[in-house]
Design an enzyme around this catalytic site. Structure first.
Site, PDB file in Angstrom:
ATOM      1  N   ARG A 165      34.506  23.589  42.767  1.00  0.00           N
ATOM      2  CA  ARG A 165      35.082  24.755  42.117  1.00  0.00           C
ATOM      3  C   ARG A 165      36.581  24.513  41.954  1.00  0.00           C
ATOM      4  NH1 ARG A 165      37.343  30.076  44.577  1.00  0.00           N
ATOM      5  NH2 ARG A 165      37.564  31.325  42.703  1.00  0.00           N
ATOM      6  N   HIS A 181      36.924  34.227  37.830  1.00  0.00           N
ATOM      7  CA  HIS A 181      35.533  34.579  38.181  1.00  0.00           C
ATOM      8  C   HIS A 181      34.571  34.181  37.061  1.00  0.00           C
ATOM      9  CE1 HIS A 181      36.977  38.209  40.850  1.00  0.00           C
ATOM     10  NE2 HIS A 181      36.829  37.123  41.601  1.00  0.00           N
ATOM     11  N   GLU A 190      27.497  31.867  42.446  1.00  0.00           N
ATOM     12  CA  GLU A 190      28.438  30.917  41.858  1.00  0.00           C
ATOM     13  C   GLU A 190      28.105  29.484  42.238  1.00  0.00           C
ATOM     14  OE1 GLU A 190      31.447  33.935  43.198  1.00  0.00           O
ATOM     15  OE2 GLU A 190      32.682  32.868  41.741  1.00  0.00           O
ATOM     16  N   ARG A 218      44.612  43.772  45.961  1.00  0.00           N
ATOM     17  CA  ARG A 218      45.473  43.577  44.784  1.00  0.00           C
ATOM     18  C   ARG A 218      45.521  44.843  43.940  1.00  0.00           C
ATOM     19  NH1 ARG A 218      42.260  38.644  43.018  1.00  0.00           N
ATOM     20  NH2 ARG A 218      42.650  37.156  44.687  1.00  0.00           N
ATOM     21  N   ASN A 278      33.862  24.264  47.650  1.00  0.00           N
ATOM     22  CA  ASN A 278      34.882  25.223  47.246  1.00  0.00           C
ATOM     23  C   ASN A 278      36.024  25.112  48.259  1.00  0.00           C
ATOM     24  OD1 ASN A 278      36.453  27.416  46.645  1.00  0.00           O
ATOM     25  ND2 ASN A 278      34.765  28.889  46.599  1.00  0.00           N
TER      26      ASN A 278
END
Ligand code: ADP
Length: 386
Positions: A76, A165, A369, A226, A11
């Site tokens: 990823r 996601h 993940e 955010r 990743n």
């Protein structure tokens, strides 16, 4: 097939590279780590240096990047646009497509591409697979994917809701069905991925039909830093009235908003600790976070029509009993009954936290993940082997 059963999951972010080596034969993970602060003084100068360090760490375990036991590398990749609705074996053409998508993810895709280019140069013989954060959401219908703006303009600039996601929503929705002892095809699930970034999805019979993030990961839930949803005119207002530039608004909404903007802390542990001391701002931040979450649960209940389970995952979802309790409070009319004792238990296992009589099961399902990327990568290379 050889006895190469290891998948290296990479990743590559803008300033860090995370890795895990997963053995698909038995699920063991012989190596995992993180190289951070790329480009800072006395840290790796660039991504090539970072991946060099990872190679050295792997070699210490007798499994260098040149090891014949590695079957593939799974990368990823954040944005797959409309082009990628499933993982892709990386070829020059695939890489060109990922480059073409850079304007949609200017912070993320370039780092993902750099990681791929470096490992391809190091192991040109090894199959490499791109697993996209957007792919699981490719099935959301046009009615949910379209913003209500001029269609030609939206198409010209590829403006639509993509969602992110996805790897986590896919993994968690499938494992929620497993926890219920049912097939994914027979179960409707609302997945609440609450980490630093946060998103919700509605998954009907294993197929994603709605998700809260949009063109970028900014839309939807209140997150660590955010804003999530807001009236788009807020941006215009800030530019006109506060004289803020595009970059300043970008930084405000992505890094100085959410829990952080509301109370100064983006970590839910800190927010709940301050709440317990009676801190008003932290309490307000928590309330705004929970209100938004409950609104999405209600909306996705209507989207799905029938909900079998609500699954909490990621750092906040897996660990914060307070968030789960507040998000699920007073939903008896919807058929949700949380069991306070089960909800309070700390565990790293997938588990139910609703009462036996709850019509909708409430689950905590730790996301993974890396494992999902490894499994998808392995499936792609086995298909190509046939
Ligand atoms: P990322 O989006 O960076 O992958 P994670 O899924 O790891 O994030 O979630 C990180 C967040 O999880 C932290 O910022 C923190 O708010 C939250 N978190 C972690 N542990 C706990 C805990 N025990 N209680 C409440 N929140 C927690």
């Amino acid at each position: 097939m050889t006895d190469a059963t290891l998948v290296l999951v990479l990743n590559s972010g803008s300033s860090s590279v995370k890795y895990q080596l997963i053995d698909m034969a038995d699920g063991s993970r012989p190596a995992a780590g993180l190289v951070e602060r790329i480009g800072e003084p006395s840290f790796p100068a660039d991504h090539a240096a970072a991946i060099g360090l990872i190679g050295a760490e792997l070699r210490e375990k007798g499994l260098g990047l040149d090891s014949p036991r590695i079957a593939a590398i799974g990368h990823r990749v954040v944005h797959g646009g409309r082009y990628f609705s499933r993982p892709a074996l990386i070829t020059d053409r695939v890489l060109d497509e990922v480059r073409r998508l850079v304007p949609l993810a200017p912070l993320h895709n370039p780092a993902n591409i750099t990681g791929i280019e470096i490992t391809r140069a190091l192991r040109p013989d090894l199959p490499q697979v791109a697993v996209f954060d957007t792919a699981f959401h490719a099935t959301i219908p046009e009615s949910a994917a379209r913003y209500a703006i001029d269609t030609e303009l939206a198409d010209e600039y590829a403006i639509r809701r993509y969602g992110f996601h996805g790897t986590s929503h896919q993994y968690v929705s499938r494992h929620t069905a497993e926890l219920l002892g049912r097939s994914p095809e027979s179960v409707n699930v609302i997945v609440l991925h609450l980490g630093n970034g946060a998103s919700a999805s509605a998954v009907a019979g294993g197929v994603c039909v709605e998700t809260s993030m949009g063109l970028t990961p900014l839309e939807g839930l209140v997150m660590g830093t955010r804003s999530g949803d807001l009236d788009p005119a807020v941006l215009l207002h800030l530019q006109r009235v506060a004289g803020m530039s595009v970059e300043e608004v970008d930084v405000l909404l992505n890094r100085r908003s959410g829990l952080k903007g509301l109370c100064g802390d983006n970590d839910m542990r800190e927010v709940t600790r301050r709440m317990a001391e009676g801190d008003q701002r932290a309490t307000l931040a928590f309330d705004v976070y929970i209100h938004r979450l409950r609104k999405y649960v209600g909306a996705y209940t209507a989207v799905l029509g029938r909900v079998d389970a609500i699954a909490f995952t990621a750092g906040v979802g897996e660990n914060s009993a307070a968030v789960r309790a507040a998000a699920m409070a007073n939903l008896d009319a919807l058929g949700v009954e949380l069991d306070p004792a089960l909800n309070a238990v700390r565990s790293a296992e997938a588990r139910l936290v609703s009462t036996e009589s709850s019509r909708i099961a409430v689950a905590v399902v730790p996301t993974d993940e890396e494992l999902e990327i490894a499994e998808q990568t392995f499936a792609v290379i086995r298909r190509t082997d046939e």
